[in-house]
Structure formats: C-alpha cells, structure tokens
Scaffold this motif. Structure first.
Motif, PDB file in Angstrom:
ATOM      1  N   LYS A  54       0.826  -1.202   0.000  1.00  0.00           N
ATOM      2  CA  LYS A  54       0.000   0.000   0.000  1.00  0.00           C
ATOM      3  C   LYS A  54       0.869   1.264   0.000  1.00  0.00           C
ATOM      4  O   LYS A  54       0.485   2.279  -0.571  1.00  0.00           O
ATOM      5  N   LYS A  57       2.427   1.415  -3.523  1.00  0.00           N
ATOM      6  CA  LYS A  57       1.409   1.194  -4.552  1.00  0.00           C
ATOM      7  C   LYS A  57       1.978   0.327  -5.678  1.00  0.00           C
ATOM      8  O   LYS A  57       1.977   0.691  -6.843  1.00  0.00           O
ATOM      9  N   LEU A  75      -5.148   1.952  -5.509  1.00  0.00           N
ATOM     10  CA  LEU A  75      -5.875   1.402  -4.369  1.00  0.00           C
ATOM     11  C   LEU A  75      -7.084   2.262  -4.067  1.00  0.00           C
ATOM     12  O   LEU A  75      -7.320   3.278  -4.710  1.00  0.00           O
ATOM     13  N   GLY A  76      -7.816   1.864  -3.027  1.00  0.00           N
ATOM     14  CA  GLY A  76      -8.957   2.648  -2.583  1.00  0.00           C
ATOM     15  C   GLY A  76      -8.551   4.053  -2.174  1.00  0.00           C
ATOM     16  O   GLY A  76      -7.459   4.266  -1.635  1.00  0.00           O
ATOM     17  N   SER A  79      -7.159   4.536   1.446  1.00  0.00           N
ATOM     18  CA  SER A  79      -6.326   3.431   1.935  1.00  0.00           C
ATOM     19  C   SER A  79      -5.191   3.870   2.848  1.00  0.00           C
ATOM     20  O   SER A  79      -4.722   3.088   3.679  1.00  0.00           O
ATOM     21  N   THR A  83      -6.912   0.101   7.401  1.00  0.00           N
ATOM     22  CA  THR A  83      -7.567  -1.016   6.730  1.00  0.00           C
ATOM     23  C   THR A  83      -9.064  -0.782   6.582  1.00  0.00           C
ATOM     24  O   THR A  83      -9.631   0.089   7.246  1.00  0.00           O
ATOM     25  N   LYS A  84      -9.675  -1.540   5.734  1.00  0.00           N
ATOM     26  CA  LYS A  84     -11.117  -1.415   5.486  1.00  0.00           C
ATOM     27  C   LYS A  84     -11.899  -1.694   6.763  1.00  0.00           C
ATOM     28  O   LYS A  84     -11.605  -2.627   7.494  1.00  0.00           O
ATOM     29  N   THR A  91     -11.746   2.013   1.075  1.00  0.00           N
ATOM     30  CA  THR A  91     -10.445   1.637   1.631  1.00  0.00           C
ATOM     31  C   THR A  91     -10.110   0.204   1.249  1.00  0.00           C
ATOM     32  O   THR A  91     -10.961  -0.681   1.351  1.00  0.00           O
ATOM     33  N   THR A  92      -8.876  -0.013   0.813  1.00  0.00           N
ATOM     34  CA  THR A  92      -8.395  -1.358   0.510  1.00  0.00           C
ATOM     35  C   THR A  92      -8.003  -2.026   1.826  1.00  0.00           C
ATOM     36  O   THR A  92      -7.293  -1.423   2.636  1.00  0.00           O
ATOM     37  N   ASN A  94      -6.176  -4.491   4.668  1.00  0.00           N
ATOM     38  CA  ASN A  94      -4.849  -5.057   4.929  1.00  0.00           C
ATOM     39  C   ASN A  94      -5.045  -6.493   5.376  1.00  0.00           C
ATOM     40  O   ASN A  94      -5.998  -6.784   6.105  1.00  0.00           O
ATOM     41  N   SER A 170      -7.817   6.650  -8.118  1.00  0.00           N
ATOM     42  CA  SER A 170      -8.000   5.635  -7.080  1.00  0.00           C
ATOM     43  C   SER A 170      -9.240   4.787  -7.358  1.00  0.00           C
ATOM     44  O   SER A 170     -10.013   5.069  -8.270  1.00  0.00           O
ATOM     45  N   GLY A 173     -11.825   0.605  -3.470  1.00  0.00           N
ATOM     46  CA  GLY A 173     -11.262  -0.312  -2.475  1.00  0.00           C
ATOM     47  C   GLY A 173     -10.525  -1.474  -3.105  1.00  0.00           C
ATOM     48  O   GLY A 173      -9.821  -2.221  -2.432  1.00  0.00           O
TER      49      GLY A 173
END
Length: 199
Positions: A54, A57, A75-76, A79, A83-84, A91-92, A94, A170, A173
């Motif tokens: 992350k 990237k 990514l999201g 991010s 974490t999501k 959000t991506t 972890n 972006s 997610g």
C-alpha cells in the motif's frame, strides 16, 4: 629444628600456591559459557503468491519463490488511513487473503476476487455491532471451506484485483493494474492463491 621448620613453611607455601592455582583453573573451567541454540523458525510462504504494497502502490507476483514482475497499482481512495472497516469507506483492506473467484467477463478487463471479509474482520464487526452473529458464522464457514465470504454484509466485500488501471485514479477499495498486467496475472491467479496486502 629451625631447618625443619623452614622446610615445613616452604612446603605449606608451595601447597597454598598450588591450591590457589588449581582453584583459579577450576574457576576458569566453570566460567565457560554454554549456549543452547534454538532452531530458527521461518515462515514458509507459498511458492506462487501476490503481494500488494500500500505504501509504494506496487503489486508483486511471485512464482517458484521468484519475482515474475512488479507493477504499479492503484488502491482505494482512503487506503492511507488504514484497513477497510465498513462497506463504502473506499479503503483497501490489509491482511492475508486468497483468491476466491475469477471473472473473465469483468467490466474491468479481468478480475480476481479476494476473500475479504476474513475472520479478523468478522470478529471486529461483531464486537462493534456492525454485523450479526449469523453474519460472523457465515464468514467463518466460508473461510474454513476456502470459499468466497459473504460480500453483502456491512463490512463490505467484492474486493478485486482487476484491470483498467489509470495513473493517479484511485478505486473504491479494489487493487487496479494495467490490462496487460492482468493478462500476466490471470494464469497465475488460480483459486486459493495467497494474496497479501500490507504496507
């Protein structure tokens, strides 16, 4: 008599020196350090896997523990915040996941679906009152059976590695890479392959 006394003193002095010398030798022997060497336990990664950083990237593909390639990804949007947490937070996540579905008719060229939410997300979601016990059990059951977990809970889901990467743009997610990169990933990205998303 004086001579005998002198010999006795001399003998006693020699014995004292010898005893001191032996004690010194004995002390040296007992001071030898012994070490017990513990075996080094190394985590064994699968020979074929994907790692997403992350911070940089970048997505890295490994096969036979060798780097096949390393490519830019997006990514999201949020991010960098961690974490999501919930559906729609852009959000991506972890963590360690596996590929649980493959879509060759994706709107984003090709896509590989990840096993988010995992058990840790399910535990957190239940503790925070975001999901129900039934949702948690369904997620656990899917993970135990190496299937796709439910993607319709408040934790969100449908996190994919897909094509249609556009520099500086972006995602909601997911992890996006160029279409030609997805063409490389596709044959390696079989069901069950490990995908780690970390820093």
């Amino acid at each position: 008599m004086k001579k005998l006394k002198r010999i006795s003193v001399l003998t006693l002095s020699m014995l004292t020196c010898m005893t001191a010398s032996l004690n010194g030798y004995g002390a040296t022997v007992t001071k030898v350090n012994s070490r017990v060497y513990e075996p080094v336990v190394q985590s064994v990664e699968p020979a074929t896997r994907i790692y997403v950083s992350k911070m940089s990237k970048e997505l890295t593909l490994y096969d036979n523990n060798q780097v096949v390639g390393k490519w830019e990804c997006s990514l999201g949007t949020n991010s960098a915040n961690g974490t999501k947490q919930v559906q729609g937070d852009r959000t991506t996540p972890n963590g360690d996941y596996y590929i649980c579905t493959r879509n060759d008719k994706s709107a984003y060229h090709l896509s590989l679906g990840l096993s988010y939410p995992d058990k840790a997300a399910a535990d957190r979601g239940l503790a925070q009152g975001i999901i129900t016990e039934q949702d948690k059990n369904a997620i656990y059951s899917a993970i135990d059976n190496k299937e796709c977990p439910p993607w319709n809970t408040a934790l969100g889901g449908a996190i994919m590695i897909h094509g249609n990467y556009q520099k500086g743009v972006s995602t909601a997610g997911c992890v996006a890479v160029r279409d030609d990169v997805m063409d490389v990933l596709w044959p390696y990205g079989q069901l069950g392959i490990k995908v780690t998303i970390g820093q």
